[in-house]
Scaffold this active site. Structure first.
Site, mmCIF file in Angstrom:
data_model
loop_
_atom_site.group_PDB
_atom_site.id
_atom_site.type_symbol
_atom_site.label_atom_id
_atom_site.label_comp_id
_atom_site.label_asym_id
_atom_site.label_seq_id
_atom_site.Cartn_x
_atom_site.Cartn_y
_atom_site.Cartn_z
ATOM 1 C CE LYS A 40 -3.366 -2.106 3.059
ATOM 2 N NZ LYS A 40 -3.845 -1.818 4.607
ATOM 3 N N GLY A 41 2.060 0.950 0.409
ATOM 4 C CA GLY A 41 2.917 2.274 0.745
ATOM 5 C C GLY A 41 3.144 3.205 -0.281
ATOM 6 C CG ASP A 100 15.553 -1.174 4.629
ATOM 7 O OD1 ASP A 100 16.505 -0.710 4.759
ATOM 8 O OD2 ASP A 100 14.805 -1.637 5.899
ATOM 9 C CG PHE A 149 10.098 2.803 10.852
ATOM 10 C CD1 PHE A 149 10.449 1.768 9.948
ATOM 11 C CD2 PHE A 149 8.794 3.179 10.677
ATOM 12 C CE1 PHE A 149 9.391 1.007 9.600
ATOM 13 C CE2 PHE A 149 7.861 2.608 10.433
ATOM 14 C CZ PHE A 149 8.143 1.222 9.514
#
Ligand code: 5GP
Length: 172
Positions: A40-41, A100, A149
């Site tokens: 979804k990000g 990442d 984060f």
């Protein structure tokens, strides 16, 4: 209470997205481009990106679950939504929120290659290049981040903060 430390404001984000969109528009000028957003990000980033492009594009989405519910990648990646468009012999640009370790992206690229696209490139909102653990290339990165984060602008922590218009470092 978790603390939200501002990292990128609306103006920073707008400048980043405009710059990357202009590069993509120029690189794919005479190509039929399919953008695949990783849910979804990437949903907020993708919606801004497409509105800054000056070339026609088609859109599709894929969804993978990789992050569990914490702040570190589980490495256990699961496809929960397949692509729906025919990408055979087409130029594909994957639009990700954050790369990442690169394990998620590597999994998605392997999945896509089975559909024989002509090219597959990657556009990421945030490139956390220092933790890379997979042999992948981020072709278009809006912002390079070292650690921490991040939340907001589509990025979540346990499904929270996606709606924030700016990007923050979440201090737990
Ligand atoms: P990777 O497989 O590259 O290690 O992890 C990529 C995924 O982990 C991203 O698509 C994103 O969902 C999640 N992720 C990695 N770093 C962050 C971060 O700083 N904030 C948020 N919200 N998600 C992150």
């Amino acid at each position: 209470m978790p603390e939200l430390i501002p990292v990128l404001n609306k103006n920073d984000i707008d400048n980043m997205v405009t710059r990357v969109a202009s590069k993509i528009s120029s690189d794919y000028q005479d190509h039929e481009l399919i953008l695949i957003g990783v849910l979804k990000g990437a949903f907020v980033f993708l919606s801004d990106l497409v509105r800054h492009l000056s070339i026609p594009v088609k859109l599709d989405f894929i969804r993978v679950c990789s992050h569990g519910s914490g702040v570190s990648s589980s490495g256990n990646i699961r496809l929960t939504k397949e692509i729906e468009m025919d990408v055979n012999n087409k130029d594909v640009l994957l639009v990700e929120d954050i790369v990442d370790t690169g394990l998620t992206l590597s999994y998605i690229i392997d999945y896509l290659k089975a559909f024989n696209p002509r090219t597959v490139k990657v556009c990421a909102l945030i490139d956390k290049h220092e933790r890379r653990n997979a042999n992948i290339k981020v072709d278009y990165a809006c912002h390079k981040a070292a650690e921490g984060f991040l939340v907001g602008y589509g990025l979540d922590y346990n499904e929270n903060y996606r709606n924030l218009p700016c990007i923050y470092h979440l201090k737990l």
